[in-house]
Design a protein around this motif. Structure first.
Motif, PDB file in Angstrom:
ATOM      1  N   ILE A 145       1.172  -0.952  -0.069  1.00  0.00           N
ATOM      2  CA  ILE A 145       0.247  -0.235   0.375  1.00  0.00           C
ATOM      3  C   ILE A 145       1.176   0.673  -0.028  1.00  0.00           C
ATOM      4  N   ILE A 146       0.635   2.298  -0.673  1.00  0.00           N
ATOM      5  CA  ILE A 146       1.386   3.685  -1.166  1.00  0.00           C
ATOM      6  C   ILE A 146       0.271   4.884  -0.659  1.00  0.00           C
ATOM      7  N   GLY A 147       0.756   5.277   0.176  1.00  0.00           N
ATOM      8  CA  GLY A 147       0.231   6.917   0.344  1.00  0.00           C
ATOM      9  C   GLY A 147       0.489   7.787   1.102  1.00  0.00           C
ATOM     10  N   ASP A 148       1.694   7.686   1.510  1.00  0.00           N
ATOM     11  CA  ASP A 148       2.456   8.202   2.736  1.00  0.00           C
ATOM     12  C   ASP A 148       2.860   9.819   2.121  1.00  0.00           C
ATOM     13  N   LYS A 149       1.871  10.722   2.502  1.00  0.00           N
ATOM     14  CA  LYS A 149       2.098  12.353   2.381  1.00  0.00           C
ATOM     15  C   LYS A 149       1.515  12.448   0.520  1.00  0.00           C
ATOM     16  N   ARG A 150       0.971  11.295   0.583  1.00  0.00           N
ATOM     17  CA  ARG A 150      -0.218  11.798  -0.667  1.00  0.00           C
ATOM     18  C   ARG A 150      -1.597  11.963  -0.064  1.00  0.00           C
ATOM     19  N   LYS A 151      -2.269  12.316  -0.958  1.00  0.00           N
ATOM     20  CA  LYS A 151      -3.707  12.450  -0.977  1.00  0.00           C
ATOM     21  C   LYS A 151      -4.456  11.661  -0.818  1.00  0.00           C
ATOM     22  N   TYR A 152      -4.290  10.094  -0.537  1.00  0.00           N
ATOM     23  CA  TYR A 152      -5.332   9.104  -1.151  1.00  0.00           C
ATOM     24  C   TYR A 152      -4.397   7.914  -1.620  1.00  0.00           C
ATOM     25  N   LEU A 153      -4.412   6.971  -0.666  1.00  0.00           N
ATOM     26  CA  LEU A 153      -4.073   5.017  -1.165  1.00  0.00           C
ATOM     27  C   LEU A 153      -4.143   4.621  -2.550  1.00  0.00           C
ATOM     28  N   THR A 154      -2.826   4.389  -2.730  1.00  0.00           N
ATOM     29  CA  THR A 154      -3.088   3.446  -3.846  1.00  0.00           C
ATOM     30  C   THR A 154      -1.836   2.474  -3.197  1.00  0.00           C
ATOM     31  N   ALA A 155      -1.943   1.220  -4.694  1.00  0.00           N
ATOM     32  CA  ALA A 155      -1.601  -0.271  -4.276  1.00  0.00           C
ATOM     33  C   ALA A 155      -0.006  -0.680  -5.674  1.00  0.00           C
ATOM     34  N   LEU A 156       0.143  -1.379  -5.360  1.00  0.00           N
ATOM     35  CA  LEU A 156       1.248  -2.042  -6.063  1.00  0.00           C
ATOM     36  C   LEU A 156       0.671  -3.961  -5.712  1.00  0.00           C
ATOM     37  N   ILE A 157       0.085  -4.585  -7.002  1.00  0.00           N
ATOM     38  CA  ILE A 157       0.026  -5.621  -6.175  1.00  0.00           C
ATOM     39  C   ILE A 157       0.519  -6.511  -7.487  1.00  0.00           C
ATOM     40  N   MET A 158       1.315  -7.961  -6.858  1.00  0.00           N
ATOM     41  CA  MET A 158       1.973  -8.998  -7.258  1.00  0.00           C
ATOM     42  C   MET A 158       0.652  -9.824  -7.285  1.00  0.00           C
ATOM     43  N   ILE A 159       0.551 -10.124  -8.764  1.00  0.00           N
ATOM     44  CA  ILE A 159      -0.532 -11.196  -8.843  1.00  0.00           C
ATOM     45  C   ILE A 159      -0.032 -12.737  -8.650  1.00  0.00           C
ATOM     46  N   ASP A 160      -1.192 -14.289  -8.159  1.00  0.00           N
ATOM     47  CA  ASP A 160      -0.299 -15.333  -7.968  1.00  0.00           C
ATOM     48  C   ASP A 160      -0.463 -16.255  -9.257  1.00  0.00           C
TER      49      ASP A 160
ATOM     50  N   ARG B 126     -13.920   4.910   4.256  1.00  0.00           N
ATOM     51  CA  ARG B 126     -13.284   6.279   2.769  1.00  0.00           C
ATOM     52  C   ARG B 126     -12.355   6.225   2.765  1.00  0.00           C
ATOM     53  N   VAL B 127     -11.403   7.094   4.052  1.00  0.00           N
ATOM     54  CA  VAL B 127      -9.725   6.766   4.128  1.00  0.00           C
ATOM     55  C   VAL B 127      -9.327   5.905   3.493  1.00  0.00           C
ATOM     56  N   GLU B 128      -8.905   4.251   3.807  1.00  0.00           N
ATOM     57  CA  GLU B 128      -8.410   3.593   3.787  1.00  0.00           C
ATOM     58  C   GLU B 128      -9.031   2.961   2.618  1.00  0.00           C
ATOM     59  N   GLN B 129      -9.165   3.273   1.916  1.00  0.00           N
ATOM     60  CA  GLN B 129      -9.584   2.303  -0.061  1.00  0.00           C
ATOM     61  C   GLN B 129      -8.837   2.840  -0.423  1.00  0.00           C
ATOM     62  N   ILE B 130      -8.411   1.550  -1.219  1.00  0.00           N
ATOM     63  CA  ILE B 130      -7.375   2.119  -2.014  1.00  0.00           C
ATOM     64  C   ILE B 130      -7.852   2.924  -3.893  1.00  0.00           C
ATOM     65  N   LYS B 131      -7.649   3.551  -3.998  1.00  0.00           N
ATOM     66  CA  LYS B 131      -8.028   4.957  -5.184  1.00  0.00           C
ATOM     67  C   LYS B 131      -7.838   4.403  -7.009  1.00  0.00           C
ATOM     68  N   ASP B 132      -6.588   3.534  -5.852  1.00  0.00           N
ATOM     69  CA  ASP B 132      -5.939   2.701  -8.094  1.00  0.00           C
ATOM     70  C   ASP B 132      -4.504   1.997  -7.200  1.00  0.00           C
ATOM     71  N   PHE B 133      -4.332   1.004  -8.702  1.00  0.00           N
ATOM     72  CA  PHE B 133      -3.492   0.053  -8.333  1.00  0.00           C
ATOM     73  C   PHE B 133      -2.262  -0.125  -9.483  1.00  0.00           C
TER      74      PHE B 133
END
Length: 624
Positions: A516-531, A575-582
């Motif tokens: 999860i990414i988002g430090d000092k950002r407006k919203y959370l995003t994620a880098l995801i590794m698929i199975d 809402r503040v903990e939701q991932i807006k993009d990945f």
């Protein structure tokens, strides 16, 4: 003293000196067990497709020859010997042989590069290196400058190396011969060296994974390990009839405890998996009573079963769904600590008889009394699923610096979402900033040659600073909510610990890891590794064309698949903990890659640096 599972231990957990059957060092207890059970099987290993048994007497003889052979070569007390090998009985022979003569046993991950090996050899001032085979020897030979501090390299397997020449190289049978000669020249020397060991002596050096800098060598004493043994005797479902399966790296303290030290305390039998790739096959063959694994393994089993259920006939899917519903009802009652009603018990019994019993046999978990998940957080939903199918998996918590001895849930009182109460002899407290701090005889001696770092790791009153954030409930169960250094503070000032969100994402059979990414950002995003396995199967079933792993991650169908999984997780959070993009990491990562630790955890800071272009793409002005 009191007796626990037939073993005499301190009557008061955590009291000093730590004694098991009157012994205050690992080597003294090892000698006692070998004398008590010389013909009893302690190890099994597969050769050419056949399982072979090896006794405590075999362990004693080979450890003695190794220890005396190294002593003849010049090993001094307090010196480090590095072991670079996959799991096998000889790994444990060297572990005890080195410790018995006062040396310090340290392991190197077989996935490490020549450069990483060079660092460990230099940092530990290693003069004696043990390598398994030609592949691992090549790493040593590739070290620039030739690692001049290493005087002898002992090679376990000679295949492909018959023409090797040089005074620095020695094959295992030659070391055994040196040990036998030393024994003939100095009868009783091995036993004398064991008697010289002290509880406060450093017995092993465990290097941290280096997620935030160069690896640090954690010094664990005989007392630290015996304290872990004592706690395990009291808290784990392990006894002298227990069969175990060893497959995680033995240089990691989690597997070292499970397969090297607990078995000495309790006299259980360790079966070595042929390789990391054959774990599930070996699991079915051995059907162990205790199975310890990292979350990635438990997630893999869940994913396989989930995909199998999806591929079943309509009738099969219906029966599976009904069985799972009954299993969840029983599991939820057990987790809540209440007796399920008669209807729930009957439905669960039918589900077990018709479905889950056969599933456990298929998985090799039909005899499992306790599954243990450690080394990284695991999803509570995943533990609930295992409880539903009748497989008792509990989560424990620890770190290298306290010999992986801190907390663990119990098979009969499991509370998913927590990592359990403190193990016997361990005290816990929560600091004002939320940090979990631990005290007890399992706390390590310090970092090798790093007194300043050691000082930073302890509080002024001697408690170990874990670096983890957590809370204790009214029953003393610990919940880990994240790492202090991983706290995300958004531009809006909200403090978010990403571990719970990441854990929930990994419960998906299509996601193997996430950051999860988002430090000092407006919203959370994620880098995801698929199975890879499950997503490739999804693509094949839905006729989605792809040519390689990278192209698979870029297909719209896979993007939509992962988006649906992310959306499902978002519904569970504010809402503040939701991932807006990945973004999907389009490289298939293995333990050889720098993004992953040897226990298959993503290195957050390294991933963020390496894939910064993906992160910046998610925060473009025209983004969400």
């Amino acid at each position: 003293m009191e007796t626990v599972k037939g073993v005499a231990v301190n009557a008061e957990p955590g009291s000093r000196p730590v004694l098991i059957d009157g012994c205050d060092t690992i080597s003294a207890l090892f000698r006692l067990r070998c004398a008590q059970h010389p013909t009893r099987t302690v190890h099994r290993e597969k050769t050419l497709g056949i399982w072979h048994s090896y006794s405590w007497g075999d362990w004693w003889d080979h450890a003695r020859w190794i220890g005396l052979g190294l002593r003849r070569l010049g090993l001094r007390r307090g010196e480090v010997v590095q072991i670079l090998s996959e799991d096998r009985k000889e790994w444990l022979y060297f572990d005890q042989g080195i410790q018995c003569v006062g040396g310090i046993a340290s392991g190197v991950y077989t996935t490490d590069s020549a450069g990483q090996l060079a660092y460990l050899l230099t940092d530990s001032a290693c003069r004696f290196l043990i390598v398994e085979n030609e592949e691992q020897l090549d790493k040593f030979l590739d070290i620039p400058g030739g690692a001049p501090g290493v005087e002898k390299v002992v090679i376990l397997d000679d295949e492909g190396l018959h023409g090797l020449r040089g005074d620095r190289f020695l094959f295992l049978p030659d070391l055994y011969a040196l040990g036998r000669q030393e024994e003939a020249d100095h009868p009783g020397a091995f036993e004398t060296e064991i008697d010289r060991n002290r509880a406060e002596d450093v017995a092993l050096l465990i290097y941290t994974s280096g997620t935030t800098g160069p690896p640090k060598g954690a010094m664990l004493t005989h007392e630290n390990i015996l304290a872990g043994m004592q706690a395990g005797l009291r808290a784990l479902e392990v006894d002298e009839d227990t069969e175990q399966l060893c497959f995680l790296p033995l240089c990691h303290i989690f597997e070292r405890n499970n397969s090297a030290y607990f078995p000495i305390a309790v006299r259980s039998t360790v079966n070595f998996a042929e390789s990391p790739e054959t774990v599930f096959d070996n699991l079915r063959e051995v059907s162990p009573h205790v199975f310890a694994a990292v979350p990635r393994v438990w997630e893999k089993v869940f994913s396989r079963v989930t995909i199998m259920a999806q591929e079943a006939t309509w009738t099969g899917r219906m029966v599976w769904g009904l069985a799972l519903r009954a299993g969840f009802a029983r599991a939820d009652a057990d987790i809540a600590g209440r007796r399920p009603g008669a209807g729930v018990r009957l439905a669960a019994w039918l589900a077990d008889w018709l479905v889950f019993r056969n599933l456990r046999h298929m998985l090799g978990m039909n005899r499992l009394a306790q599954g243990i998940s450690g080394a990284a957080p695991i999803s509570p939903a995943l533990l609930r699923w295992y409880a539903a199918i009748g497989v008792p998996v509990v989560e424990g918590y620890g770190m290298t610096e306290n010999a992986a001895t801190c907390t663990v849930n119990r098979a009969g009182a499991n509370r998913p979402g927590t990592v359990g109460p403190a193990m016997p002899g361990i005290a816990l407290r929560i600091a004002p900033d939320g940090e979990v701090q631990a005290q007890g005889p399992a706390n390590f001696k310090g970092y090798w040659n790093l007194p300043d770092k050691t000082a930073e790791t302890f509080t002024a009153d001697g408690w170990l600073r874990t670096g983890d954030i957590g809370r204790l409930d009214a029953d003393g169960r610990l919940t880990i909510t994240g790492r202090l250094k991983d706290i995300i503070i958004t531009q809006g000032g909200k403090n978010i610990t990403p571990a719970e969100i990441e854990s929930r994402l990994k419960f998906s059979p299509y996601i193997s890891d996430a950051v999860i990414i988002g430090d000092k950002r407006k919203y959370l995003t994620a880098l995801i590794m698929i199975d890879q396995e499950n997503v490739e199967k999804f693509a094949q079933d839905h006729k989605v064309p792809f040519s390689d792993f990278a192209s698979l991650t870029r297909t719209q169908a896979v993007q939509d698949l992962i988006r649906a999984e992310v959306d499902a997780v978002n519904r569970e959070f504010a809402r503040v903990e939701q991932i807006k993009d990945f973004r999907l990491i389009d490289i298939l990562l293995t333990a050889e890659d720098e993004e992953l630790t040897a226990t298959m955890k993503l290195k957050r800071s390294f991933v963020e640096r390496k894939h910064s272009h993906l992160i910046e793409d998610m925060y473009r002005p025209e983004g969400p």
